[in-house]
Design a protein around this motif. Structure first.
Motif, PDB file in Angstrom:
ATOM      1  N   ASN A 313       0.878  -1.258   0.010  1.00 26.01           N
ATOM      2  CA  ASN A 313       0.004  -0.053   0.209  1.00 26.01           C
ATOM      3  C   ASN A 313       0.710   1.250   0.034  1.00 26.01           C
ATOM      4  O   ASN A 313       1.812   1.308   1.087  1.00 26.01           O
ATOM      5  CB  ASN A 313      -1.009   0.039   1.158  1.00 26.01           C
ATOM      6  CG  ASN A 313      -2.140   0.834   1.198  1.00 26.01           C
ATOM      7  OD1 ASN A 313      -2.162   1.727   0.388  1.00 26.01           O
ATOM      8  ND2 ASN A 313      -3.170   0.668   2.056  1.00 26.01           N
ATOM      9  N   ASP A 337      -4.635   2.241  -1.305  1.00 21.51           N
ATOM     10  CA  ASP A 337      -5.388   3.310  -1.196  1.00 21.51           C
ATOM     11  C   ASP A 337      -4.766   4.580  -1.832  1.00 21.51           C
ATOM     12  O   ASP A 337      -5.109   5.652  -1.898  1.00 21.51           O
ATOM     13  CB  ASP A 337      -5.749   3.659   0.195  1.00 21.51           C
ATOM     14  CG  ASP A 337      -4.453   3.816   1.156  1.00 21.51           C
ATOM     15  OD1 ASP A 337      -3.347   3.951   0.614  1.00 21.51           O
ATOM     16  OD2 ASP A 337      -4.876   3.698   2.330  1.00 21.51           O
ATOM     17  N   THR A 348     -13.472   4.457  -2.667  1.00 22.81           N
ATOM     18  CA  THR A 348     -12.093   3.722  -3.408  1.00 22.81           C
ATOM     19  C   THR A 348     -11.837   2.584  -2.584  1.00 22.81           C
ATOM     20  O   THR A 348     -10.992   2.692  -1.576  1.00 22.81           O
ATOM     21  CB  THR A 348     -11.207   4.752  -3.268  1.00 22.81           C
ATOM     22  OG1 THR A 348     -11.394   6.006  -4.081  1.00 22.81           O
ATOM     23  CG2 THR A 348      -9.802   4.278  -4.256  1.00 22.81           C
ATOM     24  N   ALA A 350      -9.580  -1.020  -2.101  1.00 26.53           N
ATOM     25  CA  ALA A 350      -8.074  -1.331  -2.688  1.00 26.53           C
ATOM     26  C   ALA A 350      -8.088  -1.747  -3.799  1.00 26.53           C
ATOM     27  O   ALA A 350      -8.886  -2.717  -4.235  1.00 26.53           O
ATOM     28  CB  ALA A 350      -7.394  -1.992  -1.453  1.00 26.53           C
TER      29      ALA A 350
END
Length: 364
Positions: A313, A337, A348, A350
Motif C-alpha cells: 500500500n 489506497d 475507493t 483497495a
C-alpha cells in the motif's frame, strides 16, 4: 666438550619423565573432556528444537591452539524431513579451562567450517514450529556460546544465493551488547556486508532491543546505516523504529526510515518503508506476514507460480532505475489506497498496483 655419563643419564631420565607427564596429561584431559557427553548434549538440544544432529565420526579432543572438540561431517535435519538444513565438513567446540579441569559442561565458542545452509529447508522447519503459548512469559534467549562460521554458503534448492559466507557472533546475554558481523558474496560475485549491534533486555513482559545499530553494504555503490529500537511482546505484537541513511554512490543519499506497527483488532502487523532522495521517493506499507506468504507462493515448487502484485500500500516515484541490463526512467507506481479514485466512483476500494507513467526501458 663431551657430557659426562651421569649428566647424560640425568637428561635421558628427565626427558622420560616429561614424556610420561605429557602422556598422562593427554589421557587425563581426554577422560575429563569425555567427548561423548558433549555430543550427547548437542544432540539433545537439537532434538528439543525438533532437529536431528548426526556426525560422520565420533568427536575427538585437541589441545592446540586451545582446548576443543573436533566434529567431523555435521548434518542437521528437521525431524521427519529428508533435506538437511545444514551440512558442514567440520565443526569445533572451544572449551573453557574450567570445563577441562572437571568444571560444569560448557562451550565458549562454536566454530563451523564450510557449512551449506538450505534456506527452503530452514523455512520449512521454522514454519512447523508450534506457536508460543500466549500465557508463556517472554524471556531473552540466552546464548552463552559465540559462533564463528567460515567459507559458508546459502542455497535454495539448487540455486546459490550467497557464497564465501563468514559470520562472527558474540554471546547473547541480557543487558549486554550483542554483536553480529557477516560478510559474503552474492551469486553474481558482488561482496556484501552486514554489521549489527544491539542490547537485549526485558521490560515487564516485553523483549526490548535498545541501541540498535545496523550497517549493510552492497558492493561499493550502496550502503545503509540505521539506528533505533525494537520491542516484542509475543506473536504479532511487535514494534520497530529505525532511522538512517541509504547512500547510493551514483544517485546520492536517501533519508530512510523503517517502522513496524503491531497488529490490533482492525489491522495486521504492518511495516512502513520510506525513502526520500532528490528525484526518487518511496512510501510503502507492507504486511510482513502476507508478504512472506506471497513470496512463498511465488517460489512454490508444488504448483505453478503466478505472477501477482505483492501485498503493498503506497507509492513509488523513481526518476531512473537500473535493473539488470535495463534502464527505466519516469517510473511511478500507486498501490492500495494510493490509487487515484475514478471520477464516477464514490468510494475507493483497495486496488492492485497501477503504473501512472509507463516506464521507458532502454538497453544499456
Amino acid at each position: 666438550m663431551t657430557l659426562s655419563r651421569r649428566l647424560r643419564l640425568t637428561l635421558i631420565a628427565c626427558a622420560g619423565v616429561v614424556s610420561v607427564l605429557v602422556l598422562a596429561v593427554l589421557v587425563t584431559l581426554y577422560l575429563l573432556l569425555q567427548p561423548d557427553r558433549f555430543t550427547a548434549m548437542l544432540q539433545s538440544q537439537a532434538h528439543g528444537a525438533g532437529l536431528e544432529l548426526s556426525l560422520a565420526s565420533p568427536a575427538h579432543p585437541t589441545l592446540l591452539p586451545y582446548p576443543s572438540l573436533e566434529l567431523e561431517g555435521l548434518t542437521l535435519t528437521a525431524q521427519g524431513a529428508s533435506t538437511p538444513i545444514l551440512l558442514a565438513a567440520r565443526g569445533r567446540l572451544a572449551l573453557p579451562w574450567r570445563t577441562i579441569f572437571g568444571g560444569p559442561t560448557a562451550i565458549s565458542q562454536l566454530e563451523i567450517d564450510s557449512p551449506r545452509v538450505d534456506l527452503g529447508a530452514l523455512q520449512d522447519w521454522l514454519g512447523a514450529l508450534p506457536p508460543r503459548p500466549a500465557s508463556a512469559p517472554l524471556q531473552v534467549p540466552r546464548i552463552d556460546t559465540g559462533v564463528r562460521i567460515t567459507q559458508g554458503s546459502v542455497v535454495s534448492g539448487d540455486h546459490l544465493l550467497l557464497n564465501q559466507v563468514t559470520l562472527n557472533a558474540g554471546s547473547l546475554i541480557p543487558n549486554k551488547p550483542f554483536l553480529l558481523d557477516v560478510t559474503a558474496r552474492t551469486a553474481d560475485d558482488t561482496p556484501v556486508q552486514w554489521h549489527l549491534s544491539a542490547t537485549p533486555r526485558m521490560q515487564g513482559n516485553s523483549l526490548q532491543l535498545d541501541d540498535i545499530a545496523l550497517h549493510i553494504a552492497h558492493g561499493s555503490t550502496l550502503s545503509l546505516q540505521l539506528a533505533g529500537t525494537a520491542r516484542w511482546q509475543g506473536a504479532a505484537n511487535a514494534s520497530l523504529q529505525l532511522h538512517g541513511t541509504l547512500a547510493d554512490k551514483d544517485r546520492g543519499d536517501y533519508s530512510t526510515s523503517l517502522t513496524l506497527t503491531p497488529a490490533d483488532q482492525n489491522s495486521p502487523l504492518l511495516l512502513a518503508l520510506k525513502l526520500d532522495g532528490t528525484d526518487n521517493h518511496v512510501d510503502l506499507r507492507l504486511p510482513p506476514l502476507a508478504l512472506a506468504h506471497w513470496w512463498t507462493q511465488l517460489g512454490s515448487t508444488t504448483s505453478t507460480p503466478q505472477l501477482t502484485v505483492p501485498p503493498a500500500n503506497g507509492s513509488i516515484d523513481v526518476a531512473s532505475l537500473d535493473v539488470g541490463g535495463m534502464h527505466i526512467e519516469g517510473l511511478s507506481v500507486r498501490a492500495g489506497d494510493a490509487v487515484p479514485a475514478a471520477a464516477s466512483s464514490t468510494a475507493t476500494p483497495a486496488q492492485p498496483a497501477k503504473t501512472k507513467h509507463a516506464p521507458k526501458p532502454k538497453k544499456k
